[in-house]
Write an enzyme that holds these catalytic residues in place. Structure first.
Site, PDB file in Angstrom:
ATOM      1  N   GLU A  86       0.811  -1.215   0.000  1.00 18.94           N
ATOM      2  CA  GLU A  86       0.000   0.000   0.000  1.00 18.94           C
ATOM      3  C   GLU A  86       0.847   1.269   0.000  1.00 18.94           C
ATOM      4  O   GLU A  86       0.527   2.240  -0.682  1.00 18.94           O
ATOM      5  CB  GLU A  86      -0.948   0.015   1.209  1.00 18.94           C
ATOM      6  CG  GLU A  86      -2.034  -1.052   1.172  1.00 18.94           C
ATOM      7  CD  GLU A  86      -1.562  -2.416   1.659  1.00 18.94           C
ATOM      8  OE1 GLU A  86      -0.394  -2.525   2.106  1.00 18.94           O
ATOM      9  OE2 GLU A  86      -2.355  -3.374   1.612  1.00 18.94           O
ATOM     10  N   HIS A 107     -11.739  -4.468  10.046  1.00 18.15           N
ATOM     11  CA  HIS A 107     -12.413  -4.447   8.741  1.00 18.15           C
ATOM     12  C   HIS A 107     -13.759  -3.739   8.794  1.00 18.15           C
ATOM     13  O   HIS A 107     -14.569  -3.895   7.883  1.00 18.15           O
ATOM     14  CB  HIS A 107     -12.627  -5.864   8.204  1.00 18.15           C
ATOM     15  CG  HIS A 107     -11.362  -6.599   7.893  1.00 18.15           C
ATOM     16  ND1 HIS A 107     -10.589  -7.183   8.867  1.00 18.15           N
ATOM     17  CD2 HIS A 107     -10.727  -6.832   6.726  1.00 18.15           C
ATOM     18  CE1 HIS A 107      -9.536  -7.767   8.307  1.00 18.15           C
ATOM     19  NE2 HIS A 107      -9.594  -7.565   7.002  1.00 18.15           N
TER      20      HIS A 107
END
Lengths: 333, 342
Positions: B68, B137
């Site tokens: 990322e 999440h």
């Protein structure tokens, strides 16, 4: 003047004009940095100020391989890179003093300057963070099908950052035209490379990604130039990224606030006496009779005048207007 | 996921609306390209890039390694060179691994260059829970991004807004963080909110940033929300209406810039304010909205403002525990009742 082979290295060829230009460009960086150090000592420059003295041959040698359409990005030890890119010394020095006439209007300071015109993309303050950005610049060059190459500079300290290896993987996967220039100046702040790195041969750091690497004498501007030309050719021919490890040395502390007590004076003096990049070129110019002493003195005078002019400008350019605080946070439509 | 109705409407999910906006812009602007994890061959975990690689190919719609920091940083670099990257990071919870590229680089290079560098990129990510995915999440983290200067922050509640805000984001020269709520995406497994799937014009259009929408007019209380919170607010307004209470509902649509005027005007009329936010309770959007009202003018308030936000706890896995924490219409009605007693 015709190209002539160097005395000791048959591979190196040069003209007197080239060598004189390298001398001039390196001297400009050194004198500029010495002046910045003075202004810092006088309290005219705040914050952190990381001087490039000792490493001049790295960026000057590599800029010899720079072509229109290439890009340069580096960390916070960036004044030398900006000058080598042809940015105006006035604008750089005035940014160091935080004035309105600085490249970033006083909002960036020593660590944050940019010039799209000169293809210089910063000037970044977080160790290693410019490496993904440089990879993205190379992505844009490839995406737009240009001949461009990105010179992405970072240090031996950054080389231990995880994002560097994420970038290596992506660059090789996508065959991006980026030269990862590791300026190994032997110290990450105060930590010697052997105390921080399990493998100190930084040119080998791309091996597991299939990226070739080469060690280079970063104190010898001609050796740097040759390595830069070779690396740029590698990238321009579509072979993907390449790593150059420039073995160099910083004479001053990490920043102006660092007295560098982690190394001996002898070590520093020995490096200055035996490997100084500017002395090496000066000796070459004199010993090979490439230029006259008058020509050298003329260069010295010119450099001194440019640096003094930039320092004057940096002290007389106005402080930024407070209204500037609220501009450029986002791009105004 | 397109459903034709008898009235010549074209109802799209947010996921489809986002993909359509991106595709339309890619057709007219070759500088727009996409990067992210599983956005191409897989089609995007949340459906919002579906069909793009088929039309534009793997050069422009590019699957990345799970790196990322590298690919978001690369987008910042490419944007500085005039490209217009669209980058997806699957879950907002993952931003911890690459926050430096976002808040120190993407958000600061315009300022640090004195305006010499533009950063025209869109960073899109999913937010929100409700489907038992636990605390790495399911977060929203709206306030985290809105707090940091240098980036615009968008959070649509329905497909019409999603398309218009995406097109506007793609044409903006500043970085835009585009936060889409999983429960609004139209992916069945996430427990889709039907109110998010609405009529969407086929032609390209933009919605201006910084303009909240009054999605329901009322007299007695103002309920402010964003993304999923808007739907909870509308349901609560229905419940309150059955009791004779007229609630006005405001959809913020963008957090940066924030339309404080619309909120202040509404509260000046109703005298009561409830803020619904699925992000954490403290130091967040709800506090900011309330402060924007009370620091402006206290006189019109009939009761202390209320917030219905996520408690300050990591999001639990257990379904009953998670549902206990999430904002819902009943909690909003209870908040009104607390004010009515004041």
């Amino acid at each position: 003047m015709a190209k002539k082979p160097a005395a000791d290295k048959a591979r190196q060829s040069y003209t007197s004009e080239e060598v004189l230009k390298y001398y001039r460009d390196m001297l400009l960086i050194r004198r500029f940095e010495e002046k910045a150090g003075q202004l810092y000592g006088m309290g005219l420059i705040g914050g952190f100020c990381h001087l490039y003295i000792g490493q001049e041959a790295v960026v000057v040698g590599l800029q010899a391989a720079f072509k229109q359409g290439d890009a340069v990005i580096t960390s916070y030890r960036d004044h030398g890179h900006m000058l080598a890119c042809g940015m105006d010394p006035r604008g750089v020095m005035a940014e160091l003093t935080g004035r309105a006439g600085g490249y970033s209007k006083g909002k960036g300071g020593s660590m944050h300057m940019f010039s799209r015109e000169k293809a210089f993309y910063g000037g970044h303050g977080i160790v290693g963070a410019q490496v993904p950005l440089g990879t993205g610049l190379a992505f844009a060059q490839k995406y737009n099908d240009t001949d461009g190459v990105t010179f992405c500079y970072f240090g031996d300290g950054s080389a231990n950052q995880g994002q560097v290896y994420e970038s290596f993987n992506m660059a090789e996967l996508w065959k991006l035209p980026v030269i990862y220039v590791i300026e190994n100046n032997q110290y990450a702040m105060g930590t010697a490379v052997a105390r921080a790195s399990a493998v100190t041969e930084f040119h080998r750091r791309g091996e597991s990604f299939g990226i070739p690497g080469k060690p280079v004498d970063g104190m010898n501007v001609l050796a740097v130039r040759d390595a830069g030309l070779e690396a740029a050719e590698w990238c321009r021919s579509g072979k993907g990224p390449i790593i150059l490890e420039l073995k160099t040395y910083r004479y001053r502390g990490h920043s102006m606030s660092d007295p560098a007590k982690y190394r001996s004076k002898d070590e520093v003096n020995k490096m200055k006496a035996e490997h100084d990049p500017i002395d090496q070129v000066k000796n070459l110019l004199i010993n090979e009779k490439l230029v006259s002493e008058d020509q050298l003195k003329e260069v010295d005078r010119e450099v001194k005048a440019i640096v003094q002019d930039s320092a004057d400008f940096a002290q007389t350019s106005p402080e930024p207007d407070p209204s500037e605080l609220w501009t450029d946070i986002l791009v105004e439509a | 996921m397109t459903e034709q109705t008898g009235r010549n409407e074209r109802r799209l999910t947010i996921a489809r609306a986002m993909a359509e906006a991106v595709a339309q812009e890619m057709r007219i602007d070759p500088r727009v390209f996409l990067m992210g994890e599983d956005i191409a061959t897989l089609g995007g975990v949340f459906g919002n890039t579906r069909g793009l690689v088929e039309e534009f190919g793997p050069e422009r719609v590019r699957d990345t390694p799970i790196s990322e920091t590298a690919f978001i940083g690369a987008a910042v670099g490419a944007a500085a060179d005039g490209m217009r990257p669209v980058v997806e990071l699957m879950f907002v919870d993952f931003f911890g691994v690459c926050m430096d590229a976002i808040y120190n680089l993407m958000a600061k290079n315009i300022y640090f260059s004195g305006g010499g560098i533009k950063v025209p990129m869109v960073l899109m990510t999913s937010t929100g829970g409700g489907y038992s995915d636990a605390g790495q999440h399911s977060q929203c983290l709206y306030a985290t991004f809105a707090h940091l200067p240098g980036m615009k922050v968008v959070a649509p509640s329905n497909a019409y807004d999603a398309k218009g805000l995406m097109t506007a984001a793609l044409r903006d020269d500043s970085p835009v963080v585009y936060m889409f709520h999983k429960g609004l995406q139209g992916m069945g497994w996430l427990g889709t909110e039907p109110g998010a799937t609405v009529d969407v014009p086929e032609t390209s259009y933009t919605l201006p940033f910084g303009q909240a929408a009054v999605v329901r007019e009322g007299r007695d209380v103002t309920i402010v929300g964003l993304a999923m919170g808007v739907h909870n607010a509308l349901k609560a307004a229905d419940d309150l209406a059955r009791r004779g209470v007229s609630a006005e509902v405001i959809d913020l649509r963008t957090l940066v810039p924030l339309d404080r005027d619309t909120i202040r005007r509404s509260v000046a009329k109703t005298g009561r304010l409830i803020v619904v936010d699925e992000d954490y309770h403290s130091f967040g959007v709800s506090g900011e909205i309330i402060a924007s009202v009370v620091e402006h003018d206290l006189r019109g308030l009939k009761a202390p403002p209320q917030r219905v936000a996520y408690p300050d706890v990591p999001i639990p896995f257990s379904r009953p525990m998670e549902q206990f924490c999430l904002p819902n219409p009943a909690k909003i009605v209870q908040a009104f009742d607390r004010m009515a007693q004041a």
